[in-house]
Design a protein around this motif. Sequence first.
Motif, PDB file in Angstrom:
ATOM      1  N   ARG A  43       4.413  11.837  37.895  1.00 26.77           N
ATOM      2  CA  ARG A  43       5.160  12.418  36.783  1.00 26.77           C
ATOM      3  C   ARG A  43       5.227  13.921  36.949  1.00 26.77           C
ATOM      4  NH1 ARG A  43       1.357   9.039  33.857  1.00 26.77           N
ATOM      5  NH2 ARG A  43       2.411   7.114  33.316  1.00 26.77           N
ATOM      6  N   THR A  44       6.296  14.485  36.428  1.00 28.97           N
ATOM      7  CA  THR A  44       6.445  15.935  36.408  1.00 28.97           C
ATOM      8  C   THR A  44       7.457  16.272  35.320  1.00 28.97           C
ATOM      9  OG1 THR A  44       6.760  17.907  37.794  1.00 28.97           O
ATOM     10  CG2 THR A  44       8.228  16.044  38.223  1.00 28.97           C
ATOM     11  N   ALA A  45       7.827  17.526  35.233  1.00 33.56           N
ATOM     12  CA  ALA A  45       8.777  17.955  34.205  1.00 33.56           C
ATOM     13  C   ALA A  45       9.445  19.238  34.658  1.00 33.56           C
ATOM     14  CB  ALA A  45       8.052  18.181  32.885  1.00 33.56           C
ATOM     15  N   GLY A  46      10.469  19.629  33.934  1.00 33.23           N
ATOM     16  CA  GLY A  46      11.128  20.890  34.212  1.00 33.23           C
ATOM     17  C   GLY A  46      12.290  21.122  33.279  1.00 33.23           C
ATOM     18  N   ALA A  47      12.715  22.343  33.228  1.00 36.07           N
ATOM     19  CA  ALA A  47      13.922  22.724  32.500  1.00 36.07           C
ATOM     20  C   ALA A  47      14.493  23.907  33.265  1.00 36.07           C
ATOM     21  CB  ALA A  47      13.612  23.097  31.058  1.00 36.07           C
ATOM     22  N   PRO A  48      15.728  23.845  33.594  1.00 39.21           N
ATOM     23  CA  PRO A  48      16.727  22.850  33.254  1.00 39.21           C
ATOM     24  C   PRO A  48      16.547  21.549  34.049  1.00 39.21           C
ATOM     25  CG  PRO A  48      17.703  24.457  34.718  1.00 39.21           C
ATOM     26  CD  PRO A  48      16.292  24.919  34.430  1.00 39.21           C
ATOM     27  N   ARG A  49      17.503  20.649  33.863  1.00 37.96           N
ATOM     28  CA  ARG A  49      17.463  19.326  34.506  1.00 37.96           C
ATOM     29  C   ARG A  49      17.339  19.441  36.026  1.00 37.96           C
ATOM     30  NH1 ARG A  49      19.040  14.280  32.773  1.00 37.96           N
ATOM     31  NH2 ARG A  49      19.608  12.831  34.427  1.00 37.96           N
ATOM     32  N   GLU A  50      18.035  20.400  36.624  1.00 38.63           N
ATOM     33  CA  GLU A  50      17.996  20.567  38.079  1.00 38.63           C
ATOM     34  C   GLU A  50      16.580  20.878  38.554  1.00 38.63           C
ATOM     35  OE1 GLU A  50      20.155  22.085  36.015  1.00 38.63           O
ATOM     36  OE2 GLU A  50      22.019  21.059  36.575  1.00 38.63           O
ATOM     37  N   GLU A  51      15.858  21.692  37.774  1.00 39.71           N
ATOM     38  CA  GLU A  51      14.469  21.998  38.116  1.00 39.71           C
ATOM     39  C   GLU A  51      13.606  20.740  38.025  1.00 39.71           C
ATOM     40  OE1 GLU A  51      10.647  24.358  36.288  1.00 39.71           O
ATOM     41  OE2 GLU A  51      12.636  25.138  35.818  1.00 39.71           O
ATOM     42  N   ALA A  52      13.836  19.929  36.992  1.00 39.77           N
ATOM     43  CA  ALA A  52      13.086  18.683  36.840  1.00 39.77           C
ATOM     44  C   ALA A  52      13.328  17.771  38.043  1.00 39.77           C
ATOM     45  CB  ALA A  52      13.481  17.985  35.541  1.00 39.77           C
ATOM     46  N   ALA A  53      14.582  17.683  38.487  1.00 40.35           N
ATOM     47  CA  ALA A  53      14.902  16.843  39.652  1.00 40.35           C
ATOM     48  C   ALA A  53      14.214  17.372  40.908  1.00 40.35           C
ATOM     49  CB  ALA A  53      16.415  16.770  39.856  1.00 40.35           C
ATOM     50  N   ARG A  54      14.239  18.685  41.115  1.00 43.51           N
ATOM     51  CA  ARG A  54      13.547  19.265  42.282  1.00 43.51           C
ATOM     52  C   ARG A  54      12.053  19.005  42.204  1.00 43.51           C
ATOM     53  NH1 ARG A  54      17.023  23.584  41.237  1.00 43.51           N
ATOM     54  NH2 ARG A  54      15.328  24.691  40.193  1.00 43.51           N
ATOM     55  N   ASN A  55      11.485  19.179  41.009  1.00 45.90           N
ATOM     56  CA  ASN A  55      10.061  18.921  40.840  1.00 45.90           C
ATOM     57  C   ASN A  55       9.736  17.454  41.101  1.00 45.90           C
ATOM     58  OD1 ASN A  55       9.722  21.598  40.155  1.00 45.90           O
ATOM     59  ND2 ASN A  55       9.542  21.218  37.960  1.00 45.90           N
ATOM     60  N   GLY A  56      10.643  16.573  40.690  1.00 45.27           N
ATOM     61  CA  GLY A  56      10.451  15.142  40.947  1.00 45.27           C
ATOM     62  C   GLY A  56      10.450  14.826  42.431  1.00 45.27           C
ATOM     63  N   GLU A  57      11.391  15.406  43.162  1.00 45.78           N
ATOM     64  CA  GLU A  57      11.445  15.197  44.612  1.00 45.78           C
ATOM     65  C   GLU A  57      10.163  15.688  45.276  1.00 45.78           C
ATOM     66  OE1 GLU A  57      15.004  17.255  45.656  1.00 45.78           O
ATOM     67  OE2 GLU A  57      16.291  15.615  44.978  1.00 45.78           O
ATOM     68  N   GLU A  58       9.686  16.846  44.831  1.00 50.46           N
ATOM     69  CA  GLU A  58       8.459  17.391  45.405  1.00 50.46           C
ATOM     70  C   GLU A  58       7.252  16.516  45.053  1.00 50.46           C
ATOM     71  OE1 GLU A  58       5.693  21.371  45.329  1.00 50.46           O
ATOM     72  OE2 GLU A  58       7.817  21.568  44.859  1.00 50.46           O
ATOM     73  N   ALA A  59       7.202  16.019  43.812  1.00 58.97           N
ATOM     74  CA  ALA A  59       6.082  15.169  43.396  1.00 58.97           C
ATOM     75  C   ALA A  59       6.042  13.877  44.209  1.00 58.97           C
ATOM     76  CB  ALA A  59       6.187  14.864  41.901  1.00 58.97           C
ATOM     77  N   ILE A  60       7.214  13.272  44.429  1.00 61.34           N
ATOM     78  CA  ILE A  60       7.273  12.053  45.236  1.00 61.34           C
ATOM     79  C   ILE A  60       6.823  12.344  46.661  1.00 61.34           C
ATOM     80  CG2 ILE A  60       8.794  10.303  46.238  1.00 61.34           C
ATOM     81  CD1 ILE A  60      10.584  10.700  43.709  1.00 61.34           C
ATOM     82  N   ALA A  61       7.382  13.392  47.262  1.00 59.23           N
ATOM     83  CA  ALA A  61       7.040  13.741  48.641  1.00 59.23           C
ATOM     84  C   ALA A  61       5.548  14.026  48.773  1.00 59.23           C
ATOM     85  CB  ALA A  61       7.860  14.944  49.103  1.00 59.23           C
ATOM     86  N   SER A  62       4.986  14.726  47.812  1.00 59.70           N
ATOM     87  CA  SER A  62       3.567  15.068  47.841  1.00 59.70           C
ATOM     88  C   SER A  62       2.696  13.817  47.736  1.00 59.70           C
ATOM     89  CB  SER A  62       3.254  16.032  46.699  1.00 59.70           C
ATOM     90  OG  SER A  62       1.886  16.342  46.681  1.00 59.70           O
ATOM     91  N   MET A  63       3.058  12.916  46.822  1.00 59.10           N
ATOM     92  CA  MET A  63       2.274  11.697  46.658  1.00 59.10           C
ATOM     93  C   MET A  63       2.344  10.832  47.913  1.00 59.10           C
ATOM     94  SD  MET A  63       2.348   8.877  43.592  1.00 59.10           S
ATOM     95  CE  MET A  63       1.092   9.602  42.538  1.00 59.10           C
ATOM     96  N   LEU A  64       3.541  10.694  48.487  1.00 59.38           N
ATOM     97  CA  LEU A  64       3.684   9.891  49.700  1.00 59.38           C
ATOM     98  C   LEU A  64       2.924  10.501  50.870  1.00 59.38           C
ATOM     99  CD1 LEU A  64       7.458   8.887  49.520  1.00 59.38           C
ATOM    100  CD2 LEU A  64       5.454   7.516  48.864  1.00 59.38           C
ATOM    101  N   ALA A  65       2.948  11.830  50.988  1.00 61.24           N
ATOM    102  CA  ALA A  65       2.211  12.503  52.060  1.00 61.24           C
ATOM    103  C   ALA A  65       0.706  12.271  51.895  1.00 61.24           C
ATOM    104  CB  ALA A  65       2.529  13.996  52.068  1.00 61.24           C
ATOM    105  N   THR A  66       0.234  12.314  50.651  1.00 56.98           N
ATOM    106  CA  THR A  66      -1.181  12.062  50.385  1.00 56.98           C
ATOM    107  C   THR A  66      -1.553  10.638  50.758  1.00 56.98           C
ATOM    108  OG1 THR A  66      -1.232  13.705  48.625  1.00 56.98           O
ATOM    109  CG2 THR A  66      -2.961  12.023  48.590  1.00 56.98           C
ATOM    110  N   PHE A  67      -0.714   9.682  50.373  1.00 56.19           N
ATOM    111  CA  PHE A  67      -0.959   8.283  50.753  1.00 56.19           C
ATOM    112  C   PHE A  67      -1.028   8.154  52.272  1.00 56.19           C
ATOM    113  CE2 PHE A  67       1.163   6.133  46.803  1.00 56.19           C
ATOM    114  CZ  PHE A  67       0.077   6.485  46.030  1.00 56.19           C
ATOM    115  N   SER A  68      -0.038   8.725  52.930  1.00 60.39           N
ATOM    116  CA  SER A  68       0.048   8.625  54.391  1.00 60.39           C
ATOM    117  C   SER A  68      -1.172   9.257  55.060  1.00 60.39           C
ATOM    118  CB  SER A  68       1.332   9.291  54.866  1.00 60.39           C
ATOM    119  OG  SER A  68       1.455   9.164  56.250  1.00 60.39           O
TER     120      SER A  68
END
Length: 94
Positions: A43-68
Amino acid sequence: MNAHDTDMTQEDYAAARPYAMVIEWSEEDRLFLVTVPDLPGCRTAGAPREEAARNGEEAIASMLATFSDSGVPLPESRFTALDDVVLDRPALRS
């Protein structure tokens, strides 16, 4: 945000691409909240929406990298909000 802004690589971001994000406005928090249905706890958050989407992409990438890095198998990307009608449109197929 790009890979130069964090420790994430282009490969990390590419691995994140198949995972869907749900982005919803929270009136209480005055932010867009991001959840990733296929990655519980991501989970993450941001404002505006574009920031939230970027933060989401980074959160996913970070979690997957940690798993890997930990040898944990990556969860399969299953969630989609697209139905068969949308998937039949050539311009929207990936």
